[in-house]
Structures are given as structure tokens and as C-alpha cells.
Design a protein around this motif. Structure first.
Motif, PDB file in Angstrom:
ATOM      1  N   MET A 130      53.482  38.469  22.879  1.00  0.00           N
ATOM      2  CA  MET A 130      54.057  38.207  24.199  1.00  0.00           C
ATOM      3  C   MET A 130      53.039  38.609  25.272  1.00  0.00           C
ATOM      4  O   MET A 130      52.623  39.769  25.342  1.00  0.00           O
ATOM      5  N   PRO A 131      52.591  37.666  26.098  1.00  0.00           N
ATOM      6  CA  PRO A 131      51.601  38.006  27.118  1.00  0.00           C
ATOM      7  C   PRO A 131      52.186  38.906  28.208  1.00  0.00           C
ATOM      8  O   PRO A 131      53.385  38.848  28.489  1.00  0.00           O
ATOM      9  N   SER A 132      51.341  39.714  28.800  1.00  0.00           N
ATOM     10  CA  SER A 132      51.739  40.557  29.925  1.00  0.00           C
ATOM     11  C   SER A 132      50.842  40.228  31.110  1.00  0.00           C
ATOM     12  O   SER A 132      49.812  39.562  30.959  1.00  0.00           O
ATOM     13  N   ALA A 133      51.238  40.684  32.270  1.00  0.00           N
ATOM     14  CA  ALA A 133      50.475  40.377  33.484  1.00  0.00           C
ATOM     15  C   ALA A 133      50.251  41.642  34.301  1.00  0.00           C
ATOM     16  O   ALA A 133      51.109  42.545  34.311  1.00  0.00           O
ATOM     17  N   TYR A 134      49.090  41.678  34.981  1.00  0.00           N
ATOM     18  CA  TYR A 134      48.747  42.839  35.788  1.00  0.00           C
ATOM     19  C   TYR A 134      48.122  42.394  37.107  1.00  0.00           C
ATOM     20  O   TYR A 134      47.367  41.416  37.153  1.00  0.00           O
ATOM     21  N   PHE A 135      48.457  43.139  38.150  1.00  0.00           N
ATOM     22  CA  PHE A 135      47.801  42.949  39.447  1.00  0.00           C
ATOM     23  C   PHE A 135      46.813  44.091  39.619  1.00  0.00           C
ATOM     24  O   PHE A 135      47.172  45.269  39.484  1.00  0.00           O
ATOM     25  N   ILE A 136      45.556  43.748  39.915  1.00  0.00           N
ATOM     26  CA  ILE A 136      44.477  44.741  39.992  1.00  0.00           C
ATOM     27  C   ILE A 136      43.840  44.668  41.374  1.00  0.00           C
ATOM     28  O   ILE A 136      43.481  43.583  41.846  1.00  0.00           O
ATOM     29  N   LYS A 137      43.711  45.814  42.012  1.00  0.00           N
ATOM     30  CA  LYS A 137      43.041  45.891  43.314  1.00  0.00           C
ATOM     31  C   LYS A 137      41.829  46.804  43.167  1.00  0.00           C
ATOM     32  O   LYS A 137      41.942  47.948  42.715  1.00  0.00           O
ATOM     33  N   ILE A 138      40.653  46.295  43.553  1.00  0.00           N
ATOM     34  CA  ILE A 138      39.409  47.046  43.420  1.00  0.00           C
ATOM     35  C   ILE A 138      38.812  47.222  44.808  1.00  0.00           C
ATOM     36  O   ILE A 138      38.597  46.251  45.538  1.00  0.00           O
ATOM     37  N   THR A 139      38.534  48.467  45.166  1.00  0.00           N
ATOM     38  CA  THR A 139      37.917  48.762  46.456  1.00  0.00           C
ATOM     39  C   THR A 139      36.514  49.320  46.248  1.00  0.00           C
ATOM     40  O   THR A 139      36.164  49.791  45.173  1.00  0.00           O
ATOM     41  N   GLY A 140      35.726  49.264  47.314  1.00  0.00           N
ATOM     42  CA  GLY A 140      34.329  49.704  47.260  1.00  0.00           C
ATOM     43  C   GLY A 140      33.431  48.593  47.767  1.00  0.00           C
ATOM     44  O   GLY A 140      33.867  47.686  48.491  1.00  0.00           O
ATOM     45  N   VAL A 141      32.161  48.638  47.377  1.00  0.00           N
ATOM     46  CA  VAL A 141      31.232  47.553  47.713  1.00  0.00           C
ATOM     47  C   VAL A 141      31.387  46.491  46.635  1.00  0.00           C
ATOM     48  O   VAL A 141      30.697  46.503  45.608  1.00  0.00           O
ATOM     49  N   VAL A 142      32.328  45.585  46.845  1.00  0.00           N
ATOM     50  CA  VAL A 142      32.679  44.597  45.827  1.00  0.00           C
ATOM     51  C   VAL A 142      32.702  43.176  46.375  1.00  0.00           C
ATOM     52  O   VAL A 142      33.158  42.254  45.695  1.00  0.00           O
ATOM     53  N   GLN A 143      32.209  42.993  47.589  1.00  0.00           N
ATOM     54  CA  GLN A 143      32.060  41.647  48.137  1.00  0.00           C
ATOM     55  C   GLN A 143      30.588  41.430  48.470  1.00  0.00           C
ATOM     56  O   GLN A 143      29.939  42.293  49.033  1.00  0.00           O
ATOM     57  N   GLY A 144      30.087  40.257  48.104  1.00  0.00           N
ATOM     58  CA  GLY A 144      28.694  39.947  48.364  1.00  0.00           C
ATOM     59  C   GLY A 144      27.751  40.467  47.308  1.00  0.00           C
ATOM     60  O   GLY A 144      26.541  40.474  47.504  1.00  0.00           O
ATOM     61  N   VAL A 145      28.287  40.918  46.186  1.00  0.00           N
ATOM     62  CA  VAL A 145      27.442  41.472  45.120  1.00  0.00           C
ATOM     63  C   VAL A 145      27.723  40.791  43.781  1.00  0.00           C
ATOM     64  O   VAL A 145      27.419  41.332  42.722  1.00  0.00           O
ATOM     65  N   GLY A 146      28.324  39.604  43.825  1.00  0.00           N
ATOM     66  CA  GLY A 146      28.595  38.864  42.591  1.00  0.00           C
ATOM     67  C   GLY A 146      29.791  39.376  41.810  1.00  0.00           C
ATOM     68  O   GLY A 146      29.872  39.157  40.601  1.00  0.00           O
ATOM     69  N   PHE A 147      30.725  40.018  42.499  1.00  0.00           N
ATOM     70  CA  PHE A 147      31.844  40.629  41.778  1.00  0.00           C
ATOM     71  C   PHE A 147      32.852  39.593  41.300  1.00  0.00           C
ATOM     72  O   PHE A 147      33.322  39.658  40.152  1.00  0.00           O
TER      73      PHE A 147
END
Length: 769
Positions: A1-18
Motif C-alpha cells: 500500500m503506497p504512502s504519501a509525504y509532504f516534505i519542506k526543505i529550507t536553506g540554500v536550496v534554490q539556484g543550486v540544482g536542488f
């Protein structure tokens, strides 16, 4: 049975190929969902079986892109939506952004390889980049970080670039500045009315100018540089004359690390700093004499090429050691707009290498060194700014305006303290304009209304940075004493709020609680309870106020006044100029004299007695001269600098300097004994105060602690005594770190975590017009 998750990542995570990294990671683990750039960072919805999801989360933490800095990963269960694949969604922009902006990144090994490969479509293309390298902060106009919000918005991708941009397997997948010679910006060379167009011809022409001893204005990531052959003394002296930069050392860019090793002594730690992703200018002991580059200095500031253009200049035959200094007239901010460069640098540069891509904001090169207590940033700018330095306890947005010298500002958003790039000295009108521009820029970037702001500023009632607080409509202002901000900057770097410390804050000038000019201060306390001034340098008088900072003999007139039986200092071996006599008369008459405890002016006085009797041409020059002289002598003795009745008494120290000068002792030995005397005095003070305050932790901050020899002496003395010594590492110890300390103290005071207020009364602000 598949499950689902919402993940929020903060830091320098835009403009670096994230996002491309997340996409590939999800594909590799057979997961479905989406990823997007949001106001706070990167958001992910992931669906799949438990084991692949667990592997995804493990790899997410362990294999993030090199330029990314992950501050926090928050994972929560959510409903399964039944997605059929994994996609990169359009960015959201419904709320105030809090995401950390990536600093500009140096060219990566893959792009450098393509740049030099004749078979590659981007061969010798000066704007080559990918998700792992290239401009970021100097490119972004607004958040979130999408191409439409950058200075590349006007260049439409050609078919090849568009294919790479859309290919998850390509490292240019969603690389916002991606471009090539077909669809992207180009360089031209301009000298008067003569214009050479085309990247290759423009670069070759610039190189020919450099080879023949001419000065070229080169457009880089965050502004223009003025470049010339560092080994051509005539060219360097011409640059000094045209730029009105008499003696301040120039920064150097070298072809590669091998050339750097021939030029300066690089420890393993210094080499690591030089080759780090920030690519700062690194100060290191010189191995080769270039007197026109760094007069009366035993160090050189060296950096490596960090843009494709720099690499192309060297590969085309540029001299292997270039002066690469900020393009401006002395003390003004770096020029970053093409029209300003052509106007303001006329008569300085012989030619201009101009790139078409606009620069969103000026960003100087950073300056760093490896000191006795580890790496230290002396100017925080390209490669570091505007990354978050720490998390502060403030839910309200907070703006700290810094000091008037070496200004930088700090903006706190949702507790994240973003420290700006170096701005400069605000008594220059152009730097003041740059300061105001940077304030507007950061507030606009994070969509902050001044009515919501807490504004921290220096307690000096006439600082231009402090006066700016009145221009921010509706903001709540909070004054912070200058030297307490220095101490706070060290503790806030470490997130230490409760530990009691002895803080030593030494610099040239700062407005004291009593209205005097402080600069040799000892504090006791903690961030939470505040810092009490418990000791200081014995007070002296300073004739003429700030002008004494430019004339060591003028400062000497005040510091020497309490000494008995002074010799005639206008006679050899001292040979003081008439300015000293004029200043002495002012002191005797007590006209326009100010009380001071400035350690910086004490160093100036010693430098004058040892031989530096001329006007300084840049801040700290006399003290740097003294330190360089002291390094030439062995440690044999130390002059007395006693700690008596809660004060460090400079009179025996200066008497000893005068005595040895009269008897003909070598100047370098006098300088060394003076330096060690300062260290011994600090040691005695700190030992006494630490015992009284029941703490084993000492904090050192302020511009005087850029003196590497003083730090080395203090390390030798304090660590065997069982004391922990903390210095700045993430922000400069000089006034470039003041705004961060202001922000930390204001955040604590306004969060209710402080039990006592240490800021002087700021009621004067109500009367400023």
C-alpha cells in the motif's frame, strides 16, 4: 500500500540544482509526485512504498548538490493523490518569501572542461554555467528563483539550450542562467570609439592590452574590476595614480594554484580557503616582492579565477599574475552598470571588456585569511553574501543598519539572519547611495513593509546609518552600543545566549554610553542578560576628533600629554611634523578635544613614535605598518602595560617606546616589544576579570583583532591558562560584522528573552529632522 509525504526543505536550496536533484532521486526510486520552489525553500510531495521512500529520504540528506546548504528537512504524512509520474511544478508565490538566496558560485570542473573543448558547443563561451555554478545573487531580481526573475529574462533559449533545460538527466536541467553563443549574451571590447565585437576578438584584444602594460576594466559577476599586469611596476603605479589609491594593497588574481604557491606561503588551511566554493581573496605571507602592489606590507591578497571569462583571459595569454581590484575611484563603491563604468572609469581604464548580461546588484570580492584561531572573513561579500549566518529568536522582520565604516546590513526574516554584501564607508556619498539601495533591495526581495520592521542601529546620534532609521516609515527603532554589538556578533554566530563571558572589544572608534570615543573596552555578561562595561583602556584626549584617525602624530599629541619629561619629538630620532605641535597646543588649551579609550589610536601613537609620522592613506595603515615591522624581529621582551584599578595604563608602555627609541634600539624590536606588551596587558586584564566573573570563556572582536601577531600572542598566553577564546568566523571582526551583532541584541530584546537592556537611550531619534 503506497504512502504519501509532504516534505519542506529550507536553506540554500534554490539556484543550486536542488529541484533537478530531487527529480532524479525520485525517478531512481520509482516514486511519484512533484517538487517546486516555494517562498520558504523547496516543497515536495512524494508517493510510493515505504522502502523506496525511506531510501529517498536517506539519499536526500546524504547526496544534496555541492552548493546546497540544507538547514532543515520537515517531513509529514499526507493523503495519497495517485500521481502517475514525478514532475517539477511552477514556483509558488502567494506568501512572503523566506528562502535563502545562493551566493554566486565559481565555474565548476564540468563547465571548465567544456569551455576548453573545441568539440563542445559552448567552447570558449564566456557565460557558460550549469546548476552547479555561475551567478546567483548578482543575477536575481526577485524571488522565487526563476529565469523570468533574473537578468537573463531577455534572452530566449535556443533549441539546444531549451532541450538541456528540460532534460532531467542533464546538469543544466532548470539552470536559470543557462545560455550559449547562439542564444545568450556576449562580450565586446571598447576603447574610445573603437569597438571589437565577438567574444573571442574582445577577449583577445583585452589580453593584448594587458600584455602591453595597459589597464583594462573587466566586467565580472558583481561589478567591474580594474586589471593590469602585477609584475609591471609601471602599470601598477599608473593604476595607483589614476585611481587615487596611494598605498593600499591591491588584490591579485593568479592563473592557477601553482602560480599562487610561487607568490605566497600557503598553509593547507589557506589553500583550502583559496579553493573553496566562495573563492575569496586570501591574505597570506608573500614569497615574492611586488612592492608596487603592496607597499610596506609582508602579505599579498590572492584569488583564483572564478568565472569562465577569467579562465579565458589566462588561456589567451594574459599575464599569469594580474592586479584585479574593484573598479572605482578610491573609497567609492564598485561600479557595476555599463553606462557608469564608461563614465566614471574614463581616464582610469585604457579599455573596457563589457559583457551584455546586466548585473542585478554590486557584489565586491570577499577577503579572508587563516588566523591563529582559524579562518576569518575580513570582508564578507561575493561567495558568502547573502547567505544566512545564524537563526535568531525573532518572528518579526528585523533590519540592522550597521556602522558608518565598512558598512554591511543584516535582515532577519523568520529568524534567519541574512547578512548583505560589503557596502563601504558611508561618508562617501556614492557609498551612502549604495547603502540605501541595498536596504531597499533586501526589503523588496523579501517583500517586507517598513511598518512591520524593527530597525536596529548604532547608538551614535550622528551616524548616517542611524539617521536612516528615521527614513523607514513606521519602523520601530532600537539603538545598540557599538562595542557590545562586536561582542554579540561572536556569540550569535554560535547561537550562545546564556553563557557568561568576558568580552574584549578593541577598535578605532565607537560611541560610548558616556558620549566618549570608546575603543579599548572589556565587558562581562551574556547575550540574555546584557553586557556590562567592567574595564577599559585608560582614558586619553583626542585632539580634533575623527581627523586624528588620519594623522598618527595628532593622536600621539593626546596620548603623550600625560607623560612626564617628554623629549623634543620634533627632533631626531622622532622628527614629528608641525601638526604634532599644533595638536599639542590644542590639547593644552583643551579646545575641541574628546575623551577616548581607543586602542586603535594607541597603536597609531606607537607607530608615530617608531617612525610612521606621515598621514595615513587608508584605514588601519599605521597599525598594519607597525605589525609588519614587528614580525621582522624575534620576541625578546615586552614593554609594561599594567592593569591597575580597572584600567590598562598606557603610560609605561609609551614611555618604554620613547626610551628605546632614544637609545637607538632597532625599530622592529621596539615594535615587537610593543605588540607583546599589548598582549600581556590584555592577558592580565582577562585573567583578573575571568576570575571575578567566574567564567572561562573570552570573546575577542573589533578591528584591532585583525592584527594576526596580536592574536597569535594572545593564543600563546590565554590557552595555557585554561581559557576558551572565541573570535569571529562567519562575519568580519571589524565593522562589517556590526550589523549582525546589532540584529542579535535587538532580536533578544524584542523577543522578551533579555532581562536587561544594554542599548543607550534612543530618544534623540524623535528630534532628528
Amino acid at each position: 500500500m503506497p504512502s504519501a509525504y509532504f516534505i519542506k526543505i529550507t536553506g540554500v536550496v534554490q539556484g543550486v540544482g536542488f529541484r533537478p536533484f530531487i527529480y532524479r532521486l525520485a525517478q531512481a526510486n520509482g516514486l511519484k509526485g512533484w517538487v517546486l520552489n516555494a517562498e520558504e525553500g523547496v516543497e515536495i510531495h512524494i508517493e510510493g512504498d515505504d522502502e523506496p521512500v525511506r531510501l529517498f529520504l536517506d539519499q536526500l540528506k546524504a547526496k544534496s548538490p555541492q552548493a546546497a546548504v540544507v538547514a532543515e528537512i520537515a517531513v509529514e504524512s499526507t493523503l495519497v493523490s495517485g500521481y502517475s509520474d514525478f514532475t517539477i511544478r511552477e514556483s509558488t508565490g502567494n506568501h512572503q518569501p523566506t528562502v535563502r538566496i545562493s551566493p554566486d558560485l565559481p565555474i565548476c570542473a564540468d563547465c571548465l572542461k567544456e569551455l576548453c573543448d573545441p568539440q563542445d558547443p559552448r567552447y570558449r563561451y564566456p557565460y557558460i554555467n550549469c546548476t552547479n555554478c555561475g551567478p546567483r545573487y548578482s543575477l536575481i531580481r526577485s524571488l522565487p528563483y526563476d529565469r523570468s526573475n533574473t537578468t537573463m529574462a531577455d534572452w530566449r533559449l535556443d533549441d539546444r539550450c531549451a532541450t538541456e533545460y528540460s532534460d532531467p538527466a542533464n546538469r543544466r536541467f532548470h539552470a536559470q542562467p543557462v545560455a550559449c553563443a547562439v542564444c545568450g549574451p556576449h562580450y565586446r571590447f571598447q576603447a574610445g570609439t573603437d569597438v571589437k565585437r565577438g567574444n573571442e576578438l574582445a577577449i583577445q584584444t583585452a589580453v593584448s592590452y594587458l600584455q602591453t602594460g595597459k589597464i583594462v576594466a573587466v566586467k565580472g559577476l558583481g561589478g567591474y574590476h580594474l586589471a593590469c599586469d602585477a609584475t609591471n611596476a609601471q602599470a601598477v603605479l599608473a593604476l595607483r595614480s589614476r585611481k587615487y589609491r596611494k598605498e593600499k594593497p591591491f588584490a591579485l588574481m593568479v592563473k592557477n594554484i601553482d602560480v599562487a604557491r610561487t607568490l605566497v606561503q600557503l598553509s593547507p588551511e589557506a589553500e583550502t580557503l583559496l579553493t573553496s566554493v566562495a573563492r575569496p581573496i586570501v591574505l597570506a605571507p608573500s614569497k615574492r616582492q611586488l612592492p608596487a602592489v603592496a607597499p610596506d606590507n609582508d602579505e599579498l591578497g590572492v584569488m583564483l579565477p572564478y568565472t569562465p571569462l577569467h579562465s579565458l583571459l589566462f588561456s589567451e595569454g594574459s599575464p599569469a599574475i594580474l592586479v584585479m581590484t574593484s573598479a572605482n575611484r578610491s573609497s567609492e563603491p564598485i561600479v557595476y552598470k555599463d553606462e557608469d563604468a564608461l563614465l566614471q572609469l574614463e581616464g582610469i581604464a585604457d579599455g573596457f571588456l563589457i559583457g551584455e548580461r546586466p548585473i542585478a546588484r554590486r557584489v565586491d570580492d570577499s577577503v579572508a585569511r587563516v588566523g591563529p584561531f582559524g579562518p576569518a572573513i575580513l570582508r564578507r561579500s561575493r561567495g558568502y553574501a547573502p547567505s544566512a549566518v545564524a537563526t535568531l529568536p525573532s518572528k518579526r522582520p528585523l533590519l540592522a543598519l550597521g556602522a558608518d565604516l565598512k558598512n554591511a546590513i543584516t535582515l532577519v526574516v523568520e529568524g534567519q539572519a541574512f547578512v548583505s554584501q560589503h557596502i563601504g564607508d558611508l561618508h562617501h556619498y556614492a557609498s551612502l547611495c549604495a547603502f540605501r539601495e541595498t536596504v531597499r533591495d533586501l526589503l523588496s526581495m523579501y517583500q517586507i513593509d517598513s511598518h512591520d520592521l524593527i530597525v536596529a542601529h548604532d547608538s551614535h546620534p550622528q551616524y548616517l546609518s542611524s539617521l536612516h532609521a528615521t527614513e523607514l516609515a513606521g519602523a520601530e527603532s532600537f539603538a545598540v552600543q557599538h562595542h557590545r554589538a562586536h561582542i554579540a556578533s561572536v556569540l550569535a554566530e554560535r547561537g550562545i545566549w546564556d553563557l557568561r563571558v568576558v568580552g574584549v572589544s578593541f577598535d578605532g572608534t565607537g560611541y560610548g554610553d558616556d558620549g566618549a570615543i570608546w575603543g579599548g573596552e572589556f565587558f562581562a555578561g551574556s547575550m540574555r542578560e546584557g553586557f556590562e562595561r567592567v574595564s577599559h583602556l585608560r582614558a586619553a584626549v583626542l585632539p580634533g576628533g575623527d581627523t586624528a584617525a588620519s594623522h598618527p602624530v595628532q593622536a600621539a599629541a593626546g596620548f603623550l600629554y600625560p607623560l612626564d619629561d617628554l623629549p623634543d619629538l620634533t627632533e631626531p630620532p622622532f622628527s614629528f611634523p608641525t601638526r604634532y605641535l599644533d595638536a599639542s597646543q590644542i590639547v593644552a588649551a583643551n579646545l575641541r578635544c574628546f575623551t577616548t579609550t581607543s586602542m586603535g589610536r594607541l597603536f597609531d601613537t606607537a607607530a608615530a613614535l617608531i617612525g610612521f609620522t606621515r598621514e595615513v592613506t587608508f584605514e588601519g595603515q599605521a597599525a598594519m605598518w607597525l605589525e609588519c615591522l614587528a614580525k621582522q624581529a624575534s620576541l625578546n621582551d615586552a614593554y609594561p602595560f599594567p592593569y591597575l584599578d580597572g584600567e590598562l595604563d598606557f603610560r609605561p608602555l609609551l614611555n618604554a617606546v620613547i626610551h628605546d627609541r632614544l637609545r637607538g634600539r632597532a625599530e622592529s624590536e621596539i615594535a615587537r616589544a610593543f605588540q607583546r606588551g599589548i598582549a600581556n596587558g590584555v592577558y592580565s586584564s582577562v585573567i583578573t576579570l575571568s576570575a571575578a566573573q567566574r567564567t572561562d570563556t573570552v570573546v575577542l572582536s573589533g578591528g584591532v583583532f585583525q592584527n594576526e601577531l596580536l592574536l597569535s600572542d594572545l593564543k600563546d598566553l590565554l590557552e595555557p591558562a585554561g581559557l576558551q577564546v572565541w573570535t569571529n568566523h562567519l562575519v568580519p571582526p571589524n565593522d562589517g560584522g556590526i550589523s549582525f551583532g546589532q540584529a542579535a541584541l535587538a532580536a533578544l530584546a524584542n523577543s522578551g528573552l533579555r532581562t536587561t537592556a544594554t542599548a543607550p537611550d534612543s530618544s534623540w531619534m524623535a528630534h532628528v529632522t
